[in-house]
Design a protein around this motif. Structure first.
Motif, mmCIF file in Angstrom:
data_model
loop_
_atom_site.group_PDB
_atom_site.id
_atom_site.type_symbol
_atom_site.label_atom_id
_atom_site.label_comp_id
_atom_site.label_asym_id
_atom_site.label_seq_id
_atom_site.Cartn_x
_atom_site.Cartn_y
_atom_site.Cartn_z
ATOM 1 N N GLY A 18 11.817 -4.328 11.127
ATOM 2 C CA GLY A 18 12.306 -4.899 10.050
ATOM 3 C C GLY A 18 11.525 -6.142 9.419
ATOM 4 N N TRP A 19 10.340 -6.294 10.055
ATOM 5 C CA TRP A 19 9.527 -7.436 9.598
ATOM 6 C C TRP A 19 8.227 -6.888 8.551
ATOM 7 N N GLU A 20 8.476 -5.497 8.273
ATOM 8 C CA GLU A 20 7.834 -5.014 6.944
ATOM 9 C C GLU A 20 7.675 -5.682 5.751
ATOM 10 N N CYS A 21 8.565 -6.513 5.564
ATOM 11 C CA CYS A 21 8.616 -7.373 4.291
ATOM 12 C C CYS A 21 7.468 -8.494 4.378
ATOM 13 N N LEU A 22 7.038 -8.934 5.452
ATOM 14 C CA LEU A 22 6.170 -9.791 5.649
ATOM 15 C C LEU A 22 4.809 -9.289 5.052
ATOM 16 N N TYR A 23 4.743 -7.837 4.964
ATOM 17 C CA TYR A 23 3.376 -7.390 4.633
ATOM 18 C C TYR A 23 3.538 -6.459 3.139
ATOM 19 N N ARG A 24 4.307 -7.202 2.401
ATOM 20 C CA ARG A 24 4.373 -6.841 0.817
ATOM 21 C C ARG A 24 4.078 -8.198 0.089
ATOM 22 N N ARG A 25 3.268 -7.845 -0.843
ATOM 23 C CA ARG A 25 2.942 -9.110 -1.430
ATOM 24 C C ARG A 25 4.027 -9.535 -2.522
ATOM 25 N N GLU A 26 4.707 -8.773 -2.785
ATOM 26 C CA GLU A 26 5.808 -9.094 -3.698
ATOM 27 C C GLU A 26 7.001 -10.050 -3.004
ATOM 28 N N SER A 27 6.752 -10.299 -1.686
ATOM 29 C CA SER A 27 7.447 -10.972 -0.848
ATOM 30 C C SER A 27 7.208 -12.474 -0.778
ATOM 31 N N TYR A 28 6.033 -12.919 -1.582
ATOM 32 C CA TYR A 28 5.546 -14.035 -1.578
ATOM 33 C C TYR A 28 5.705 -14.765 -3.188
ATOM 34 N N GLY A 29 5.929 -15.960 -3.269
ATOM 35 C CA GLY A 29 5.958 -16.487 -4.545
ATOM 36 C C GLY A 29 4.512 -17.470 -4.451
ATOM 37 N N VAL A 30 4.054 -17.501 -5.579
ATOM 38 C CA VAL A 30 2.971 -18.369 -5.891
ATOM 39 C C VAL A 30 3.142 -19.551 -6.917
ATOM 40 N N TYR A 31 2.737 -20.721 -6.611
ATOM 41 C CA TYR A 31 2.695 -21.657 -7.298
ATOM 42 C C TYR A 31 1.428 -22.519 -7.624
ATOM 43 N N ALA A 32 0.846 -22.860 -8.721
ATOM 44 C CA ALA A 32 -0.339 -23.299 -8.930
ATOM 45 C C ALA A 32 -0.260 -24.503 -9.815
ATOM 46 N N ALA A 33 -1.345 -25.400 -9.561
ATOM 47 C CA ALA A 33 -1.324 -26.702 -10.503
ATOM 48 C C ALA A 33 -2.787 -27.198 -10.359
#
Length: 139
Positions: free
Chosen positions: A79-94
Motif C-alpha cells: 500500500g505504500w507504492e504511492c510514495l514512489y509516484r512523482r504525482e504524490s508530491y507537491g512542489v513549492y518554489a520561491a
C-alpha cells in the motif's frame, strides 16, 4: 594501434554504465491526432506562470529527490507504492537571496489515501541558479 585495442575493450563496456534519462512517453500518432487544443489557447482558469529559472530549479531538485529510474524497494510495505509516484508530491518554489531558488517537495495530504504514512517525507532544496547546482538539502 594494437597497443590501444585492449583499452577499447575496457572503455567501451564502461560507456554502457552511463544511461541517458528516459525521454517522455508520447501518445500513439492516431491518439494524438484526435486531441484538439482549445481555440483560445491555454485556459485562464488554473493558469500558472512559472519563470524558466524556477522551472529548471524545480526539475533539478525533483531529479535529485526522485530520479526517473528509481524503483520501489521490493520489501516495501503493501500500500505504500504511492510514495514512489512523482504525482504524490507537491512542489513549492520561491526566489531567495542572490541567485538562489528554494524548492520544497512534500508528500501531498491524501496522496496515499487513509494509510498511515510518514507525512514528513520530502525535502527543501537550495538551488544555485548561477551554476545550476544543488547548494544544500534539508530533509
Amino acid at each position: 594501434m594494437a597497443r590501444w585495442l585492449p583499452l577499447a575493450f575496457v572503455v567501451l563496456p564502461a560507456c554502457a554504465l552511463f544511461h541517458r534519462p528516459p525521454r517522455p512517453v508520447h501518445a500513439p500518432p492516431e491518439e494524438a491526432a484526435r486531441f484538439e487544443f482549445p481555440v483560445t489557447g491555454i485556459p485562464e482558469e488554473g493558469l500558472r506562470a512559472i519563470p524558466g529559472d524556477m522551472a529548471r530549479a524545480i526539475q533539478l531538485a525533483m531529479e535529485d529527490f526522485y530520479p526517473w529510474d528509481k524503483k520501489p524497494p521490493a520489501s516495501e510495505r503493501p500500500g505504500w507504492e504511492c510514495l514512489y509516484r512523482r504525482e504524490s508530491y507537491g512542489v513549492y518554489a520561491a526566489p531567495y537571496e542572490g541567485a538562489v531558488i528554494l524548492v520544497s517537495i512534500v508528500l501531498e495530504p491524501g496522496a496515499c489515501g487513509e494509510r498511515a504514512v510518514p507525512y514528513d517525507m520530502g525535502a527543501l532544496y537550495a538551488i544555485d541558479t548561477r551554476n545550476w547546482r544543488i547548494l544544500a538539502i534539508q530533509r
